[in-house]
Each structure stands twice: as C-alpha cells, then as structure tokens.
Design a protein around this motif. Structure first.
Motif, PDB file in Angstrom:
ATOM      1  N   LYS A 167      -3.667   6.420  -7.795  1.00 53.10           N
ATOM      2  CA  LYS A 167      -5.044   6.798  -7.470  1.00 53.10           C
ATOM      3  C   LYS A 167      -5.823   5.623  -6.881  1.00 53.10           C
ATOM      4  O   LYS A 167      -6.800   5.828  -6.156  1.00 53.10           O
ATOM      5  CB  LYS A 167      -5.755   7.292  -8.737  1.00 53.10           C
ATOM      6  N   TYR A 168      -5.350   4.422  -7.211  1.00 53.14           N
ATOM      7  CA  TYR A 168      -6.080   3.237  -6.774  1.00 53.14           C
ATOM      8  C   TYR A 168      -5.115   2.055  -6.742  1.00 53.14           C
ATOM      9  O   TYR A 168      -4.199   1.934  -7.565  1.00 53.14           O
ATOM     10  CB  TYR A 168      -7.224   2.947  -7.743  1.00 53.14           C
ATOM     11  N   CYS A 169      -5.333   1.186  -5.799  1.00 48.59           N
ATOM     12  CA  CYS A 169      -4.568  -0.064  -5.768  1.00 48.59           C
ATOM     13  C   CYS A 169      -5.394  -1.140  -5.065  1.00 48.59           C
ATOM     14  O   CYS A 169      -6.269  -0.840  -4.237  1.00 48.59           O
ATOM     15  CB  CYS A 169      -3.213   0.114  -5.073  1.00 48.59           C
ATOM     16  N   LYS A 170      -5.139  -2.361  -5.411  1.00 52.88           N
ATOM     17  CA  LYS A 170      -5.780  -3.479  -4.723  1.00 52.88           C
ATOM     18  C   LYS A 170      -4.824  -4.662  -4.713  1.00 52.88           C
ATOM     19  O   LYS A 170      -3.929  -4.777  -5.568  1.00 52.88           O
ATOM     20  CB  LYS A 170      -7.103  -3.859  -5.387  1.00 52.88           C
ATOM     21  N   SER A 183      -5.894  10.186  -3.723  1.00 52.23           N
ATOM     22  CA  SER A 183      -6.122  11.366  -4.579  1.00 52.23           C
ATOM     23  C   SER A 183      -5.179  11.366  -5.771  1.00 52.23           C
ATOM     24  O   SER A 183      -5.447  12.003  -6.791  1.00 52.23           O
ATOM     25  CB  SER A 183      -5.944  12.651  -3.768  1.00 52.23           C
ATOM     26  N   GLY A 184      -4.058  10.655  -5.675  1.00 55.14           N
ATOM     27  CA  GLY A 184      -3.096  10.592  -6.780  1.00 55.14           C
ATOM     28  C   GLY A 184      -2.189  11.801  -6.806  1.00 55.14           C
ATOM     29  O   GLY A 184      -2.552  12.892  -6.345  1.00 55.14           O
ATOM     30  N   GLN A 210       0.832  -1.210   0.000  1.00 51.32           N
ATOM     31  CA  GLN A 210       0.000   0.000   0.000  1.00 51.32           C
ATOM     32  C   GLN A 210       0.862   1.253   0.000  1.00 51.32           C
ATOM     33  O   GLN A 210       0.578   2.220  -0.710  1.00 51.32           O
ATOM     34  CB  GLN A 210      -0.913   0.015   1.235  1.00 51.32           C
ATOM     35  N   TYR A 226       1.103   4.406  -2.666  1.00 53.84           N
ATOM     36  CA  TYR A 226       0.918   5.786  -2.208  1.00 53.84           C
ATOM     37  C   TYR A 226       2.118   6.663  -2.563  1.00 53.84           C
ATOM     38  O   TYR A 226       1.947   7.786  -3.083  1.00 53.84           O
ATOM     39  CB  TYR A 226       0.691   5.789  -0.697  1.00 53.84           C
ATOM     40  N   GLU A 241      -8.223  -2.997  -0.798  1.00 57.27           N
ATOM     41  CA  GLU A 241      -8.530  -2.136  -1.940  1.00 57.27           C
ATOM     42  C   GLU A 241      -8.490  -0.695  -1.423  1.00 57.27           C
ATOM     43  O   GLU A 241      -9.164  -0.366  -0.457  1.00 57.27           O
ATOM     44  CB  GLU A 241      -9.909  -2.476  -2.499  1.00 57.27           C
ATOM     45  N   ARG A 242      -7.679   0.150  -2.071  1.00 59.21           N
ATOM     46  CA  ARG A 242      -7.488   1.513  -1.576  1.00 59.21           C
ATOM     47  C   ARG A 242      -7.617   2.541  -2.702  1.00 59.21           C
ATOM     48  O   ARG A 242      -7.194   2.303  -3.835  1.00 59.21           O
ATOM     49  CB  ARG A 242      -6.104   1.663  -0.929  1.00 59.21           C
ATOM     50  N   HIS A 243      -8.184   3.704  -2.348  1.00 58.81           N
ATOM     51  CA  HIS A 243      -8.288   4.824  -3.268  1.00 58.81           C
ATOM     52  C   HIS A 243      -7.483   5.991  -2.700  1.00 58.81           C
ATOM     53  O   HIS A 243      -7.541   6.282  -1.506  1.00 58.81           O
ATOM     54  CB  HIS A 243      -9.749   5.257  -3.450  1.00 58.81           C
ATOM     55  N   ASP A 292      -1.065   2.199 -15.530  1.00 58.65           N
ATOM     56  CA  ASP A 292      -1.561   1.091 -14.704  1.00 58.65           C
ATOM     57  C   ASP A 292      -0.507  -0.011 -14.667  1.00 58.65           C
ATOM     58  O   ASP A 292       0.362  -0.100 -15.535  1.00 58.65           O
ATOM     59  CB  ASP A 292      -2.885   0.538 -15.234  1.00 58.65           C
TER      60      ASP A 292
END
Length: 327
Positions: free
Chosen positions: A179-182, A236-237, A170, A174, A232-234, A273
């Motif tokens: 913006k997103y990861c899982k 702001s990027g 994670q 970051y 699963e995380r969101h 991605d």
C-alpha cells in the motif's frame, strides 16, 4: 719438291682447321658467358622486384597496425571479441586514410591493456548495439555492469543506474501488493577530504613536509551524514502477489527474503510492514578496480567525461538506502 709442297699443304689445312675450331670454341664460350650474365641479371632484377614488393607489404601492414581499422566482415564475425568500452566517433577523423577505406571504426589499446572500440556514428544504428540513453557522437559507453546486453553512457552512468535501482524497488513493492513504500538515502560525507588528499599528495611528491603535517590533515576531516528521500509511493494494495523480476537486487538476501515472505509458505501475505537497510556496496555500479581501469584508459586517450568514476565509486560506497514497505 712435290713432297715438300704436299706436306706444306697439309700443314696449312691443319692450321685452317685448327683456327676454325678455336673460333667455334671461343664463340661457344662467349655464348655461355653471355647467357650466364643475362641469367644473373634477370635474377637480380627479380630479387629487387620481390624486395620492393615485400617492403611495400611490410609498410602497408605497419599502417594497418597503426590505424587498426575494423571492417564489417570482422565485426559481424561470430567470434569477434567486442571490447567493453565504445566511443562514438565522427568518421571524418579517418577520412582519406587508405587503410581505413570501408572500415566502420578502429581499435585502440590503453596502457593498462584495455581495448576501446571507436565506432563511426554513421554505423552506430546498423551495428545493432544498444546504447543508453542513445548513441551520441563523442560519448563514451561501457558495457552494462549488471549483465544486460547494452552500453551505458559513462558520463551519466551512476545517475542512470540509481534511477533503475529505485524503479526496481518500486516495482518490487507494487508486485508484492504494498500500500505504501518509500526509499531514503543515508550518505556519509567526509569534509575537507579533497584538501586532505591534496596535502598528502604534496607531501609524497616533495618530501618536504613532516609526517605530523600529514596526520593533522587527516585529523582535520569531519564525518557527517546526510539523509534525504529518494521516493515515496502509495498504492491501492492487493493480496494477489507475484514475484517481481530482479536485476540489480537479484542476489540481495534482504530483498529476496521479503519476496519469499510475501509469495510462499504458510506466512504468505502475513507480513504487514518491512524495513531494510541496503548497503550500496552490495549492488555497486562498478567495482573500485574497474572504475580505476576505466579512468586510467580515458586519461591515456585524453578523453574527459566530466567526472571521475573512482570518486563516484567511493561516494557510492558511503551510501546506505533505507527501504520501507507497508502492506
């Protein structure tokens, strides 16, 4: 007549002198013998005293070897070789044992040669050793296999390490501005494997069952795969990226490759991605041989941690994590 008396007197004088000489010689001889006897007696007593002292020292040394106490000056010595396994013990276990007075714990050695340090709970904090999650009486700890300077509770070792691996991934996402990861887990499972192992063990032990029965046990196993989400995380990027610190994945080529693509070269920040399959064997919590050694040592000590490290190690070897990152 006078001549005869004179001669007789001379004879008497000579006899008297001779008698005195004989007595003196006898007295001198007696003193010498008495002295030798006294000296011999003193030597025997001294030897007996020395023998008793040596026997007492040997007995004390044998007791020290039996109880193997560890004292503060030994523990704090710069060249003290601290074992890789520590058990937190109640100091009352050695209460009243003379050779353990003033000790902070004791050492044992398993049949496979592994040394274990039994540390008194009262000294755990003073020892300066870092126990994770905390120092608990009766718990068994092993030195962090990743190289960090701490000891991990064996009972929850695999669960804690998996949490740390998840947290590390994670943080990678970051730091790279995702913006997103899982993270998903794929786990291969073999049904009836325990039963099959028991059948094989029984065949080997009794030598009664036929070889075909062993084969049928193998064929009864069915392979399946479970897949489930770990996190699963969101975010702001961000285009402001930085290199994340790595511990468990510091030697993983895929993770390092992702970091390089986001942090250096002409393609910096260009990747949108990223999906990588992480074979859990590449970041194994424990090597199979190490897990086997620890299990064996614990069996010898008649200590149970509620799990088999070998079984945990095998399960981990059947796992693959799928890490997806979107920028």
């Amino acid at each position: 007549m006078g001549g005869i008396r004179s001669k007789l007197g001379n004879v008497a004088d000579k006899a008297k002198e001779l008698g005195e000489s004989v007595a003196e010689v006898a007295a001198e001889a007696g003193c010498t013998v008495a002295g030798k006897v006294a000296a011999a007696g003193g030597t025997v007593a001294e030897r007996a005293k020395e023998g008793a002292r040596l026997a007492a020292d040997a007995q004390l040394e044998a007791r020290r070897r039996k109880y193997a106490p560890v004292f503060p000056d030994e523990f704090w010595s710069p060249d003290y070789d601290l074992p890789n396994m520590v058990i937190i013990e109640d100091e009352d276990k050695r209460k009243g044992i003379d050779v353990c007075e003033g000790a902070i714990g004791w050492l044992t050695k398993a049949s496979n040669g592994m040394e274990i340090f039994h540390l008194y709970h009262a000294f755990a904090e003073e020892s300066g050793l870092a126990f994770h999650p905390f120092a608990q009486m009766g718990a068994v700890y092993v030195r962090d296999p990743s190289g960090l300077d701490r000891f991990l509770d064996l009972e929850s070792l695999y669960q804690e390490i998996q949490k740390e691996k998840m947290s590390e991934l994670q943080h990678v996402a970051y730091c790279l501005g995702a913006k997103y990861c899982k993270l998903e887990m794929r786990e291969t499972q073999v049904s009836d494997s325990k039963q099959a192992r028991q059948i094989k063990a029984s065949v080997k032990k009794t030598a009664v069952a036929s070889e075909s029965e062993g084969i049928s046990a193998d064929r009864s196993e069915q392979v399946s795969e479970d897949r489930y989400m770990l996190f699963e995380r969101h975010f702001s990027g961000s285009d402001e990226v930085r290199r994340p610190p790595l511990n468990w994945y510091r030697n993983d080529k895929e993770i390092n490759g992702l970091i390089e693509m986001r942090c250096s070269g002409a393609s910096k920040n260009a990747i949108q991605d990223y999906v990588v399959n992480i074979d859990c064997r590449s970041s194994a919590t424990l090597a199979q041989t190490r897990a086997s050694e620890i299990d064996s040592a614990l069996r010898g000590l008649k200590v149970s941690i509620g799990t088999s490290l070998q079984e945990e190690c095998y399960r981990e070897s059947q796992q693959t994590m799928v890490f997806t990152v979107l920028f």
